[in-house]
Design an enzyme around this catalytic site. Structure first.
Site, PDB file in Angstrom:
ATOM      1  N   THR A 114       7.632  -4.539  12.522  1.00  0.00           N
ATOM      2  CA  THR A 114       7.860  -5.364  11.340  1.00  0.00           C
ATOM      3  C   THR A 114       9.336  -5.706  11.136  1.00  0.00           C
ATOM      4  OG1 THR A 114       7.949  -3.386   9.948  1.00  0.00           O
ATOM      5  CG2 THR A 114       5.817  -4.487  10.165  1.00  0.00           C
ATOM      6  N   ASP A 156       6.530   4.240  -1.801  1.00  0.00           N
ATOM      7  CA  ASP A 156       7.922   4.670  -1.607  1.00  0.00           C
ATOM      8  C   ASP A 156       8.953   3.870  -2.398  1.00  0.00           C
ATOM      9  OD1 ASP A 156       8.141   2.250  -0.113  1.00  0.00           O
ATOM     10  OD2 ASP A 156       7.641   3.302   1.751  1.00  0.00           O
ATOM     11  N   HIS A 184      -1.139   1.344  -4.541  1.00  0.00           N
ATOM     12  CA  HIS A 184      -1.554   2.747  -4.535  1.00  0.00           C
ATOM     13  C   HIS A 184      -0.681   3.640  -5.405  1.00  0.00           C
ATOM     14  CE1 HIS A 184      -3.695   1.998  -0.427  1.00  0.00           C
ATOM     15  NE2 HIS A 184      -4.393   1.578  -1.456  1.00  0.00           N
ATOM     16  N   GLN A 225       1.894  -3.049  14.925  1.00  0.00           N
ATOM     17  CA  GLN A 225       1.893  -2.446  16.248  1.00  0.00           C
ATOM     18  C   GLN A 225       0.534  -1.809  16.480  1.00  0.00           C
ATOM     19  OE1 GLN A 225       5.603  -0.058  15.953  1.00  0.00           O
ATOM     20  NE2 GLN A 225       6.376  -1.391  17.562  1.00  0.00           N
ATOM     21  N   GLY A 230       2.676  -4.436   8.913  1.00  0.00           N
ATOM     22  CA  GLY A 230       2.705  -2.996   9.069  1.00  0.00           C
ATOM     23  C   GLY A 230       1.534  -2.261   8.468  1.00  0.00           C
ATOM     24  N   GLN A 239       0.825  -1.201   0.000  1.00  0.00           N
ATOM     25  CA  GLN A 239       0.000   0.000   0.000  1.00  0.00           C
ATOM     26  C   GLN A 239       0.864   1.258   0.000  1.00  0.00           C
ATOM     27  OE1 GLN A 239      -2.121  -1.925   3.515  1.00  0.00           O
ATOM     28  NE2 GLN A 239      -3.780  -0.695   2.662  1.00  0.00           N
TER      29      GLN A 239
END
Length: 292
Positions: A281, A111, A126, A264, A237, A108
């Site tokens: 992660t 980067d 995305h 988390q 994550g 998702q």
């Protein structure tokens, strides 16, 4: 249902439980912003994340002030994204793929850190921060080319808002700055698609799926096929707040595949998981790379 009212995590387990469940299975992996926090890219929804209101597709295309504000912030923030590096969690997934344990990653994130870490089968659900698309003619350009155009239109802008390292960066290559009213945005400079002598002049948009915008159908179908080809789904994550990612958890659960969620804090997919692990992660994925 919101995160605050999410169902309890009855399937909560330990790292040992996760290893035992996943060992010997071929895994599809779904990742979210939480896997990139150790690379210096903040998470929208992590336990310690400040509140953010991402710009919607409707705001971007319908309001020039919103569009100008976005491009000004992105003009600063994308430089930060370009210099980030994969962390050990990204590299662990690339190693697991190289060994045949992982059949691919659905991310998702925009980067590109999975690709930089060496993962070969990556579905950028995305989109990607390094490309820009014209909404009129469909021309796709490298973000670096648009940066040069924006710099020419706004000389000294980045310097005027301070060093990139001093500006808060968001997961979509956005950056938080205050004064954007005088920023000049670039239009598409491809040839006029109607055959005129001038430039297209269409609206440029980062090749990223905004809130309120649909993920391309072909991309979704490839992601479902990746899950179908696997024997288990590992989520790393992601809070699974948006349906664009959660649908793969729903699909895996309905087709009887084990689902492991490492995150988390609680997620919107916990009730469908075979096991959940409340953990970071990076340490979890590096441990799995050693033991699977």
């Amino acid at each position: 249902m919101t995160l605050s009212t999410a169902l309890p995590r009855p399937a909560a387990g330990s790292l040992e439980d996760v290893v035992d469940l996943l060992r010997g299975r071929r895994l599809a992996v779904l990742t979210g912003a939480g896997i990139s926090t150790d690379s210096g890219i903040p998470d929208y929804r992590g336990p310690d994340s400040p509140p953010r209101t991402p710009m919607t597709f409707q705001q971007f295309v319908g309001d020039e002030a919103f569009r100008r504000h976005y491009w000004a912030r992105n003009h600063v923030g994308w430089r930060h994204m370009h210099r980030t590096e994969p962390n050990a969690g990204h590299r662990a997934l690339a190693e697991l793929e190289a060994r045949g344990v992982v059949n691919g990653v659905i991310t998702q994130n925009v980067d590109l850190l999975h690709e930089e870490a060496g993962s070969r089968t990556v579905i950028d659900l995305h989109g990607r921060y390094d490309r820009v698309v014209c909404l009129r003619c469909g021309t796709v350009r490298p973000r670096a080319e648009v940066a040069e155009r924006l710099e020419a239109l706004n000389p000294g802008f980045v310097e005027s808002v301070g060093a990139v390292a001093d500006i808060e960066i968001a997961p979509d290559a956005d950056a938080v700055i205050e004064s954007t009213a005088d920023f000049r945005i670039a239009s598409c400079w491809a040839p006029d698609p109607d055959g005129g002598a001038g430039e297209c002049g269409g609206m440029l948009k980062p090749d990223i799926v905004y809130f309120g915008e649909n993920v391309p159908k072909e991309r979704v179908e490839r992601a479902f096929a990746l899950v179908d080809d696997a024997q288990a789904l590992l989520v790393a994550g992601s809070s699974l707040t948006v349906m664009s990612g959660r649908r793969f958890v729903v699909h895996a659960s309905r087709t009887g595949k084990p689902v492991v969620i490492v995150n988390q804090g609680p997620t919107r997919g916990d009730a469908l998981a075979t096991l959940t692990l409340d953990a970071g992660t990076t340490p979890t994925l590096t441990a799995l790379a050693r033991r699977l």
